[in-house]
Structures are given as C-alpha cells and as structure tokens.
Design a protein around this motif. Structure first.
Motif, PDB file in Angstrom:
ATOM      1  N   ILE A 304     -41.828 -22.358  -6.530  1.00 42.77           N
ATOM      2  CA  ILE A 304     -40.856 -21.398  -6.016  1.00 42.77           C
ATOM      3  C   ILE A 304     -39.854 -21.085  -7.124  1.00 42.77           C
ATOM      4  O   ILE A 304     -39.453 -19.956  -7.327  1.00 42.77           O
ATOM      5  CB  ILE A 304     -40.112 -21.973  -4.790  1.00 42.77           C
ATOM      6  N   LEU A 336     -46.217 -13.479  -8.283  1.00 43.21           N
ATOM      7  CA  LEU A 336     -45.652 -14.816  -8.114  1.00 43.21           C
ATOM      8  C   LEU A 336     -45.350 -15.520  -9.436  1.00 43.21           C
ATOM      9  O   LEU A 336     -44.851 -16.642  -9.439  1.00 43.21           O
ATOM     10  CB  LEU A 336     -46.603 -15.685  -7.279  1.00 43.21           C
ATOM     11  N   LYS A 578     -40.707 -16.050  -1.439  1.00 44.16           N
ATOM     12  CA  LYS A 578     -40.868 -15.644  -2.825  1.00 44.16           C
ATOM     13  C   LYS A 578     -40.517 -14.162  -2.889  1.00 44.16           C
ATOM     14  O   LYS A 578     -40.947 -13.358  -2.056  1.00 44.16           O
ATOM     15  CB  LYS A 578     -42.304 -15.903  -3.263  1.00 44.16           C
ATOM     16  N   GLU A 584     -38.588 -10.027   0.094  1.00 43.67           N
ATOM     17  CA  GLU A 584     -38.809 -11.468   0.216  1.00 43.67           C
ATOM     18  C   GLU A 584     -39.978 -11.716   1.151  1.00 43.67           C
ATOM     19  O   GLU A 584     -39.970 -11.269   2.301  1.00 43.67           O
ATOM     20  CB  GLU A 584     -37.564 -12.128   0.796  1.00 43.67           C
ATOM     21  N   GLN A 587     -43.871 -17.920   2.845  1.00 46.23           N
ATOM     22  CA  GLN A 587     -45.140 -18.616   2.618  1.00 46.23           C
ATOM     23  C   GLN A 587     -46.199 -18.243   3.660  1.00 46.23           C
ATOM     24  O   GLN A 587     -47.339 -17.972   3.330  1.00 46.23           O
ATOM     25  CB  GLN A 587     -44.909 -20.131   2.627  1.00 46.23           C
TER      26      GLN A 587
END
Ligand code: GDP
Ligand code: MG
Length: 597
Positions: A304, A336, A578, A584, A587
């Motif tokens: 993260i 990511l 993330k 945003e 998960q």
C-alpha cells in the motif's frame, strides 16, 4: 539407540479428523510434554495454523516409547499438512518415513485428499496403518469406515486400532501396533554420511536450521560437512532433535531425523531436497530430492505504501526459503506501482502467505485477483505462458490460447451427488467416471483449473453439508475461446483489474463486474465511470454517483465522538485502499472479479 528400534512415521489425515490431537496424545504418552504444554496444540506452531486449524509446514518430533516388553523405541514423528494446496509437503515428509498412520474419523469416513496421500505413501513403499479415530462419539461407525477404507483405498483395515485421541482410549494399543507394523529404517552408521534436507528455515538467532533425515553414517557436532548442490563446506555448530523443543544431542545417526545448524547465513545455502555428506567423502551420491512443485495460481501483490517495497522483497525471500512452491517476480503496474507477481499452489496458500506477510512482517498489501497460467501459441508457432491478464498480447498475433485442465476426484455421500454434478456442470466440467464406493460416491471430472482453484472447494463443502472432499491435479492445456476483459475507471484502463474470461461469458461477466465495482467503490466528490471492455469495445458500464454536498457536510459535522469513529473507520478503510488516478479503490474491488459468475 540401535537402528532396529527406530520408527519413522507420518500421519495422513483429512483436515479435522484428529491428526493434531492424536499427535499431541502420542507426545504426551511418550513423556515429551507436560499437561500444561499439551493445552496448546504444539505441532501447529504458527499462530496462523492454530487459528485456521490447519497444519501448513512439516514438523518433526522425536520421542522415547517404552513398549510393554520393555524395549525402548525411538519414534520420529514427522507432521504433514492436510489441505489439498499443500500435498507436495506431504510427499516430502513421507520420503523420510518407513510408515504412516492413516487417521480416519470413524463418524465421517474416508475423504478424497487422504486417498491421494495414501497412494503417495504406498507408492513410496511405506507401510500404512489405518487408525479409526473419534471412537468416543456416538456417531462412530467403525464397520462402515473399515469397509470404506478397504473399498476405496484398498488397504486391509480389520486390524485398524480404534482410538479416541481426545479421551486417550485405545492409545496404548495403537503404539504397540505401530512399532510392530512399521519397519525400522535401513541404514548403516558406519557408512559415509548421506542425509537429506527435508526442510530448512531461517532463524534470526541461529541462522539456517535444517531438518534432516540421515540415511547412512553418523553426523557429529564439529564435523566438516559438504552440501552436494553447492559444493560448499560448513562446520556443524549444533545438531540434535526436536522433542518437540529443539534439543542438542551432539550427534545424529543413520535412520534418525533431527536438525543440523552449520553457521549458514545465506538462505540459499541449505536448500530443501539437498544432500549433506562429510567434506571428506565428496563421492557420496546426491539423493533424488524432491520434485519441484509448480505454482498453479498467480496474483499481483503491491505494498500500500511504496516505501515498503524493499521490506516486501526481503519478506518474500525469507518465506520462499522453506516454501519451494512460492514463486515471485517483480511486477510494475500502471495503477498500483511496484510490487511482485507471486505464484501459489492455490488460493488458500495465497491467503496464508498474505496473512503471514502482514502479521509477521508488518506489511500492508493489496492483492489482485488470482489467475491460472495460460499457454499461448503465437502465429509464428512460438509458445509462451501468461500468468498476468494485463500482459495478454494483442489477439491478432495469437493463434491459440490454451487453459489448464485438471482431473478432479470428488468423494461425496450419495444424497449430495446431484448438487455436486450441477456445480460441476456450471463450471464447465466433463464427467469421466462415477461409481459407488462404500457409502459414498466417487466422481471423476475434468474441469478448467480456473474454475477449481478459486472457490470450488468452499462451494463443494457448502452444497454437501461439509461432507464432500476433493483432490485434483493438473492434466493438460486445452484450447479455449478466451479473451481479456478490461476494466476502465473514468476512461483509463486499470491493468490490475484485467481478467481472462471465456468469450461466451464475457458480456455477462462484464455487466456483473461493473455492478459489483459500482457497489464497492466509495462515492467520491465527482462521478466515477466504471466500464468493462472486450478487445477495446465497451460491453458494460455503470456510474458511481458523486456525493451530494449536504451529505458530506453532515458527515463532517456532528459531535466529536462520532467524528472520531468516522475518522477511525476511514483510517481502517485507508489501509486497504489504493489511489488509482484520482479515484480511491478498495481491496475488495480488486477481488470482485472472483465473485461474479
Ligand atoms: P486435524 O485437522 O486433523 O489436525 O484435527 P484436530 O486434531 O485439530 O481435531 C479436529 C477436531 O476434532 C478438534 O475439535 C478435536 O478436539 C476433535 N477431535 C480430535 N480427536 C477426537 C476424538 O478422538 N474424539 C472427539 N470427540 N473429538 C476429537
Ligand atoms: Mg491439525
């Protein structure tokens, strides 16, 4: 002790049939543990194992057993994991044994995983002694279970000890039978040393600790040893057994199982499956070692916080030392950032690794949806493998995509057969065989691996009141009409959300997926468009509506405690969020692709 009084054995059991309880009971009878220590199931030493009630890594215990005729035996018990994801660990432990106990819950009967492990044991030349456990329960039906063991596995089970690991019933008899039924190891303490590394792990204080089985010779503290794989020499600084506590003995002899520490700091210095001999006998042959297991499932894992990247890599390196199936290569995702593509044996293995990384190494990670490996044949005939959907090349250049197919064996009581067949059909299974075995049915299916590794086992359990059991293995690659399904957030393709799907299911999957994503992506200050696209064409779309002003005002006003709660909640949520572009993404959204059908 003499080699003829050594017995090396494993316990094969399906999850929950009582392997850990039985092991603890044996340890207690042989005086290895006090009452208090017995409270904690010692063999499942990792916290995680205890919580999940499964055994992941092989462990060993050396015990003294005095038989009624006063003979003193050395019992070496090597633990094995019970879950389908870890069957390779089982064959590893069996390699160090001359026999195995097949523990079957006398109220439940034989399960597919035990059948598979039993065959492995028999193939490796082990004597397998069936044990009927949980005889204290009213539903225990030993005759039925004996019949099943004989019918399904083909082992004689008339003489199977009937025990209750929980109450201790029948345990003395079991031990007597064990030492007569299981043969002693063959080996010669005078011959040059040949020892196999069954397991190695890194300990912060001791360096690399290796669990070894000595086939021939004698190893002592201070001996100069040679690792056959690397050709490097080391000096033994400590050697001994687990009782289950680590106990130095200064020596290990042919037939025995114990630990060796030789000042090895590099975690690759004592690889699992390697052979140890003395530096003065380099001619000793290498033992066959273990088949390298191949990961079946891959997922991207990303810290993260990008500051954690180095720590993440170190942690993976440490975990991989004693988990040969764990595979990882760096991955760079547009969405990511820097992370790793990690290969696992199955999704349970994946969950456990993720939990260990988070708990033992303090990392916060985001995991993308797991995927199987696909085989590609390009137009020029070149063959390649893809374990990352976003890396699937332009279909114009691909001649054929092939997906992995497994052969699955399912054991289930007859009343649930209909449910199981329907589930297999939904998952594109092809039935190869179906037969009655004792009071159960055995179904053999070929299924796409992608359909099996995700949640098939859980589904089977839930549609059979927990009774169905499953074992499967890779068969072959087979051509299939597959395509990459992309997800676009506000018009940008998010590489970490791509999946490989069947063309026939693509539209429906796309629709279900954008709906799930819409539910999962929290509302932001602006509209968020979520689209699914196949070969560049949008097949489904939805919108996460922007928060209205007065709603936000309400949220951030209010009394202090409420505000704090809200902030705490946000903080927790943050951990698993993330930032992708301006949005945003939690998960769960990355795993949503698994949950749509
Ligand atoms: P494992 O998954 O094979 O290691 O199984 P465990 O040893 O963890 O046992 C699973 C469950 O069965 C636990 O709740 C045990 O207390 C219980 N159990 C184990 N052996 C017996 C037994 O002989 N009788 C009864 N009634 N319960 C048992
Ligand atoms: Mg257990």
């Amino acid at each position: 002790g003499e080699i003829k009084h050594i017995r090396n054995f494993s316990i094969i059991a399906h999850i929950d049939h009582g392997k850990s309880t039985l092991a603890d009971r044996i340890i207690q009878i042989c005086g290895g543990l006090s009452e208090r220590e017995l409270k904690e199931q010692v063999l499942d030493s990792m916290d995680l194992e205890r919580e999940r009630g499964i055994t992941i890594k092989a462990q060993s215990v050396t015990l003294d057993y005095r038989a009624p005729d006063d003979t003193l035996y050395q019992l070496n018990f090597i633990d094995t994991p019970g879950h389908v994801d870890f069957s390779y660990e089982v064959s590893r432990s069996l390699y160090a044994c001359e026999g195995a106990l097949l523990v079957v819950d006398a109220g439940q009967g034989v399960e597919a995983q035990s059948v598979a492990n039993c065959y492995t044991a028999v193939e490796q030349g082990l004597e397998v002694l069936p044990v009927l456990n949980k005889m204290d329960l009213p539903q225990a039906d030993p005759d039925k279970v004996i019949h099943e063991i004989e019918e399904i596995i083909g082992l004689e089970a008339d003489m199977a000890p009937r025990v209750s690991a929980k109450t201790g019933l029948g345990m003395e008899g079991l031990l007597e039978q064990l030492v007569t039924f299981i043969p002693p190891p063959k080996g010669d303490v005078e011959k040059p040393v040949q020892a196999l590394i069954i397991d190695s792990w890194f300990d912060n204080y001791q360096g690399v600790v290796s669990l070894v089985r000595l086939f021939d010779g004698t190893l002592k503290k201070g001996d100069k040893i040679l690792m056959k794989s690397t050709g490097r020499e080391w000096e033994i600084s400590d050697i001994g057994i687990f009782t289950p506590r680590q106990k130095s003995t200064g020596v290990l002899r042919a037939g025995e199982v114990g630990f060796v520490i030789a000042g090895i700091k590099d975690i690759h210095g004592a690889p699992v499956g390697d052979t140890i001999t003395h530096a003065k006998t380099p001619e000793v042959e290498r033992l066959p070692g273990f088949q390298k297991v191949k990961p079946q499932v891959y997922a991207g894992m990303f810290p993260i916080s990008s500051d954690d990247y180095e720590d993440f890599r170190d942690a993976l390196e440490k975990l991989a030392l004693n988990d040969a199936s764990l595979d990882y290569i760096p991955e760079n995702s547009d969405a990511l950032g820097f992370g790793f593509r990690v290969g696992f044996l199955g999704t349970l293995h994946m969950e456990i690794i993720q939990e260990r990384l988070e708990r033992e190494y303090g990392l916060d990670l985001l995991t993308t949806a797991p995927t199987v490996i696909y085989e590609l044949e390009m137009d020029d005939g070149e063959i390649s493998y893809v374990s990352n959907p976003s890396k699937l090349p332009d279909m114009g250049r691909v001649n054929e995509i092939r997906e992995p197919i497994v052969r699955a064996s399912i054991l289930v009581p007859q009343e649930y057969v209909g449910n199981v067949i329907s589930e297999c059909v939904v998952r594109r299974g092809v039935q190869l065989d179906m037969q009655v075995l004792g009071s159960q049915m055995q179904l053999i299916y070929e299924l796409p691996m992608s359909e099996v590794v995700m949640d098939f086992f859980d589904r089977l359990k839930s549609i059979s009141k927990g009774y169905a059991s499953l074992d499967y293995g890779f068969e072959r690659f087979e051509a299939a009409r597959l395509a990459r399904l992309d997800v676009l957030i506000n018009g940008d393709r998010v590489d970490a959300l791509a999946t490989i799907v069947h063309r026939e299911q693509a539209h429906q999957r796309g629709r279900a997926l954008v709906e799930r994503m819409q539910e999962m992506i929290p509302r932001q200050m602006f509209d968020v468009a979520v689209q699914a696209a196949l070969g560049g064409h949008v097949v489904a779309r939805s919108t996460v509506k922007a928060l209205r002003k007065n709603v936000t005002a309400k949220c951030y006003g209010g009394d202090v405690s409420r505000k704090r709660k809200l902030l705490d909640k946000q903080k927790q949520g943050k951990k698993r969020m993330k930032q992708v572009g301006k949005v945003e993404i939690p998960q769960d959204a990355f795993l949503a692709v698994l949950k749509v059908n």
